[in-house]
Motif scaffolding. Structure first.
Motif, PDB file in Angstrom:
ATOM      1  N   LYS A 188     -16.855  24.277  44.897  1.00  0.00           N
ATOM      2  CA  LYS A 188     -15.649  23.706  45.497  1.00  0.00           C
ATOM      3  C   LYS A 188     -15.414  24.221  46.921  1.00  0.00           C
ATOM      4  CE  LYS A 188     -13.281  22.947  41.092  1.00  0.00           C
ATOM      5  NZ  LYS A 188     -12.098  23.287  40.260  1.00  0.00           N
ATOM      6  N   THR A 189     -15.662  25.501  47.143  1.00  0.00           N
ATOM      7  CA  THR A 189     -15.387  26.087  48.455  1.00  0.00           C
ATOM      8  C   THR A 189     -16.194  25.433  49.574  1.00  0.00           C
ATOM      9  OG1 THR A 189     -14.716  28.202  47.510  1.00  0.00           O
ATOM     10  CG2 THR A 189     -15.450  28.220  49.801  1.00  0.00           C
TER      11      THR A 189
ATOM     12  N   PHE B  44     -14.761  22.019  50.308  1.00  0.00           N
ATOM     13  CA  PHE B  44     -13.479  22.113  51.003  1.00  0.00           C
ATOM     14  C   PHE B  44     -13.678  22.458  52.474  1.00  0.00           C
ATOM     15  CE2 PHE B  44      -9.455  24.427  52.021  1.00  0.00           C
ATOM     16  CZ  PHE B  44      -8.602  23.332  51.897  1.00  0.00           C
TER      17      PHE B  44
ATOM     18  N   CYS C 207     -14.376  19.442  54.417  1.00  0.00           N
ATOM     19  CA  CYS C 207     -13.166  18.639  54.644  1.00  0.00           C
ATOM     20  C   CYS C 207     -12.375  19.172  55.840  1.00  0.00           C
ATOM     21  CB  CYS C 207     -12.289  18.645  53.394  1.00  0.00           C
ATOM     22  SG  CYS C 207     -13.035  17.795  51.978  1.00  0.00           S
TER      23      CYS C 207
END
Length: 448
Positions: free
Chosen positions: A386-387, A390, A393
């Protein structure tokens, strides 16, 4: 041959795995630099701008091929590190199957969206035809790009970074020869540049496959390896999608930034491209260390060697920081000579100055870039997906802001400061996430 990164002297293992990757990345960058020099000097500024604008779009699809197969290979490396041959073979079979499906999908998508993307990125009308010509050929040969990346990533997952290098050397040498022949002898222009790239990649990919059939039978799979295993396929798909999502968002943000560059005109596109090509050359050691971190951490994560991960990552960061200092000195001392080697002495002074400015601002921020890419690769190797997504993004948001605010207010300087700002913002929070993750794993291991 396959190499265990879970045992033996850490520094020796890192360096022996890293150097072939660094040489390979260097060859690829040197090729693109030579390609740029040939286009700039033999064809002209308009053709240089066309290839620069089109290559950003082509790289979006090439990066997707590379990112999916890199994600798949993380799972292969984890099972290899855990000495689980059955699951490793299943993960290799899943890589081959999913890789083929992805290649077909990306080719179809690329041709469907080509015109909208080029218009959206504001490619100037005077270079539009050449940009389309270049991209039609690059997208048509995307399958060859995927085959080479898939085989190279599987071999690296098994600790073999040498064989991919050998076939890359063949590809790069052939590519440079074909480039010169297609441009200077046959006069095929931008289309010849793209055709030379695809043909050389096709030879590299097919040669790698043939070699593995006879000399690296560990990557060969049987019919039973393709039997569906939900858990393994879920791991492969989730790692592949995480890597692809991260890099696709990064590539999309680069496309958005390219709209800002294109809006500044052909002269600044050419200056940006000259500076960017050389900045990428100086990024090679840091990127090679990052790729090494992904494989080193993946194998040791599978083997539950968490102390080894911490020691190895710390050593890789020190290596990257040392190179950042060397790069700073070289670029500030010889920046003008570096840019002129691409543009030629007769290029407009504005083109040269833009290239120098982009190059010097970028190298100042190499240390936060190194912190970012090494920490991010290490987290991916530890299944922390996930990191990194992110962080991409955040990059997208900053580049949108750059196009809307930085470029209108600061012009070309706005382009120069955008990526360094992204590196700093992401490094500030990703490195602590890595530190927390490795501490959690080490504490868990000690308690058991």
């Amino acid at each position: 041959m396959q190499k265990k990164l879970t045992e033996g002297n850490i520094t020796t293992k890192i360096l022996s795995f890293m150097f072939p990757i660094m040489i390979g990345n260097g060859l690829q960058r040197v090729y693109t630099l030579v390609d740029t020099i040939m286009v700039g000097r033999l064809l002209g500024t308009a053709q240089l701008a066309a290839v620069g604008s089109a290559s950003v779009v082509a790289n979006l699809f090439i990066d997707l091929c590379a990112s999916f197969t890199t994600g798949f290979a993380i799972v292969v490396a984890q099972f290899f590190g855990a000495n689980d041959e059955r699951k490793m073979k299943k993960s290799i079979a899943g890589t081959y199957l999913l890789g083929g499906c992805i290649a077909v999908f990306l080719m179809a998508t690329g041709f469907l969206l080509l015109n909208p993307i080029l218009h959206w990125t504001k490619v100037p009308d005077e270079i539009m035809f050449m940009a389309k010509q270049y991209l039609h050929i690059m997208l048509g040969g995307l399958i060859f790009t995927l085959v080479y990346n898939m085989m190279a990533n599987v071999l690296r997952a098994l600790g073999d970074s040498t064989v991919p290098l050998i076939f890359l050397i063949i590809s790069v040498c052939l590519n440079m020869i074909l480039d010169y022949v297609s441009i200077a002898v046959l006069g095929w222009g931008v289309a010849g540049v793209a055709g030379a790239t695809i043909l050389s990649q096709a030879i590299a990919g097919s040669s790698c496959v043939i070699f593995c059939l006879f000399k690296r039978k560990i990557v060969l799979v049987k019919k039973e390896d393709f039997v569906f295993d939900g858990k393994i396929f879920k791991m492969i798909i989730s790692q592949g999608i995480a890597m692809a999502l991260m890099l696709s968002v990064v590539s999309l943000s680069t496309l958005i930034l390219q709209t800002g560059i294109n809006s500044l005109g052909t002269v600044m596109i050419a200056g940006y491209m000259a500076g960017r090509k050389y900045l990428e050359i100086f990024m090679i050691p840091g990127m090679a260390i990052s790729m090494t971190a992904a494989n080193f951490v993946s194998q040791n994560f599978g083997a539950r060697e968490y102390n080894r991960i911490k020691t190895g990552v710390n050593q890789m960061m020190l290596m990257a920081f040392l190179w950042a200092a060397i790069s700073f000195v070289v670029i500030f001392a010889f920046g003008r000579q570096i840019i002129i080697s691409v543009t030629g002495q007769s290029a407009a002074e504005e083109v040269i100055l833009c290239g120098i400015r982009y190059l010097r601002i970028g190298v100042i921020f190499f240390i936060p870039l190194d912190l970012l890419v090494i920490s991010r690769s290490s987290l991916q190797g530890m299944n922390h997906r996930k990191t990194p997504v992110f962080s991409s993004c955040i990059e997208l948001i900053v580049k949108i802001i750059a196009v809307l605010l930085f470029v209108p207010f600061f012009g070309f300087l706005g382009i120069c400061i955008t990526e360094p700002l992204i590196w700093c913002v992401n490094a500030v929070w990703i490195y602590p996430v890595y530190r927390r993750r490795i501490k959690e794993l080490m504490d868990l291991n000690n308690n058991n």
